[in-house]
Design a protein around this motif. Structure first.
Motif: not given
Length: 407
Positions: A81-89, A118-135
């Motif tokens: 996701x594109x870095x947006x300081x306010x949303x990231x904080x 809303x789209x930024x938060x969805x993509x940011x949550x997906x970015x933190x989810x573990x990969x299939x390799x880690x699982x």
């Protein structure tokens, strides 16, 4: 040090808590040719836990990761996701999933459309989810341990009389000699569960995260207390019952992450049958029944009796909870024809799975930039017109200023 030891002996290690009436710690001291479990033996589980953590790191890199590639495990490509300081904080410090009022407030603060937020938060949550390799690597590690532990437990218990007839669990209790194979079986199991509890913050978090924490803590207390109170025979049966189905679940997960659907479905059906029989039939009817009722034929109730059975009932409550999740998945398998996913998993959000969210986010970004570009162009045009008008006004008001420009 002596004062601390005296306080522990007075408040924690009182024989009334751990042993039946009429038995003291002196009766449990090691004699010639006979060894009884002692609380200090449990300290060995801590270095074993650290050893398991180090072994897990090596195992996942040298064994689990190459195996994942051999089985065809693939990770989803996620565009950062594109870095947006306010949303990231807000994401890191307050909520990962903002409410409607939070979205409205963030849209005003960042001067962005709410749909873009809303789209930024969805993509940011997906970015933190573990990969299939880690699982896959985590499931492979647990599968290996549970399989070896089940085999070892079966080997050290199958020739014992209390494995077939639980009344033998209480013959001579609590002065039952401790065998070396049972000692190491206990220490290895306890060290492994300590390692799971220490790594739970970095492991894959599922919907039953709180239940998993309760399960690990209850298991550690159960193993530790049963060892100190010499519930070795019953405790070994408890661990064997749990290991009998755990390795099947982890193997089903591994093939699920590798997208081997038929193999995953077959293993899951086998796991479901073994789990329901071992946890809802064998565990309450054999283990809990012998600790609640058969033990009363040998000794009178004491604190350890109530505490031990309380922990067993906590485990049984968790078994019922997980059985409900499993039955839901069995229902989906029977009526939908496949096991879609682990009911405990925290799945990636749908809008981010099939590419539509990314396309929608890009379209939203383009529309947003078009709006911003249009507003910016209008402002620049107004500013340019203003500058031209000012120049014309200045030129009319100052004849002298027109002379150098004319030249």
């Amino acid at each position: 040090c002596r004062r601390m030891e005296a306080l522990l002996d007075q408040w924690l290690w009182r024989h009334e808590y751990w042993l039946p009436p009429g038995i003291t710690w002196r009766d449990m001291e090691m004699s010639e040719g006979v060894r009884y479990p002692l609380p200090l033996d449990l300290l060995l589980s801590l270095p074993l836990a650290l050893g398991f953590i180090g072994l897990r790191v090596v195992f996942e890199r040298l064994v689990a990761f190459p195996l994942s590639r051999a089985l065809g495990v693939k990770d989803k490509i996620r565009v950062p996701v594109s870095p947006i300081p306010g949303l990231e904080g807000f994401y890191k410090q307050q909520k990962r999933q903002p409410s409607q009022s939070d979205l409205t407030s963030l849209a005003k603060q960042c001067d962005l459309p709410q749909r873009h937020i809303e789209a930024w938060f969805r993509r940011r949550r997906n970015q933190d989810r573990p990969s299939n390799t880690k699982k896959f690597c985590e499931a492979c590690w647990r599968f290996t341990f549970y399989l070896l532990a089940f085999g070892a437990g079966l080997a050290v218990l199958i020739d014992k009389p209390w494995f077939w007839d639980q009344t033998h669990c209480w013959i001579g209790y609590p002065q039952q000699p401790l065998l070396n194979c049972h000692y190491w079986y206990y220490m290895i199991e306890l060290g492994f569960y300590w390692s799971l509890l220490l790594c739970i913050s970095v492991d894959v978090k599922r919907k039953d995260f709180k239940e998993q924490v309760i399960h690990h803590i209850a298991t550690i207390f159960l193993i530790s207390f049963s060892y100190c109170a010499n519930y070795i025979r019953v405790g070994a049966l408890v661990m064997l019952v749990h290991d009998s189905s755990d390795f099947l679940l982890e193997s089903a997960k591994m093939f699920n992450y590798a997208n081997w659907k038929k193999t995953c479905d077959t293993l899951f059906v086998i796991f479901a049958v073994v789990f329901l029989v071992s946890r809802l039939v064998v565990f309450p009817c054999k283990v809990i029944h012998t600790t609640l009722f058969l033990s009363m034929e040998v000794f009178q109730p004491f604190f350890g009796y109530y505490f031990f059975n309380f922990l067993l009932l906590v485990l049984q409550a968790l078994h019922v909870f997980w059985a409900w999740l499993i039955l839901r998945m069995v229902y989906k398998f029977v009526f939908l024809g496949k096991v879609e996913r682990d009911e405990r998993s925290d799945e990636e959000e749908e809008s981010g799975d099939d590419g539509r969210e990314e396309g929608g986010a890009r379209e939203g970004d383009e529309r947003w930039w078009e709006e911003r570009r249009g507003a910016l162009d209008s402002k620049l045009t107004a500013l340019a017109d203003s500058c031209v008008l000012n120049n014309l006004t200045n030129q009319r008001s100052s004849p002298a200023s027109r002379m150098p420009k004319a030249r």
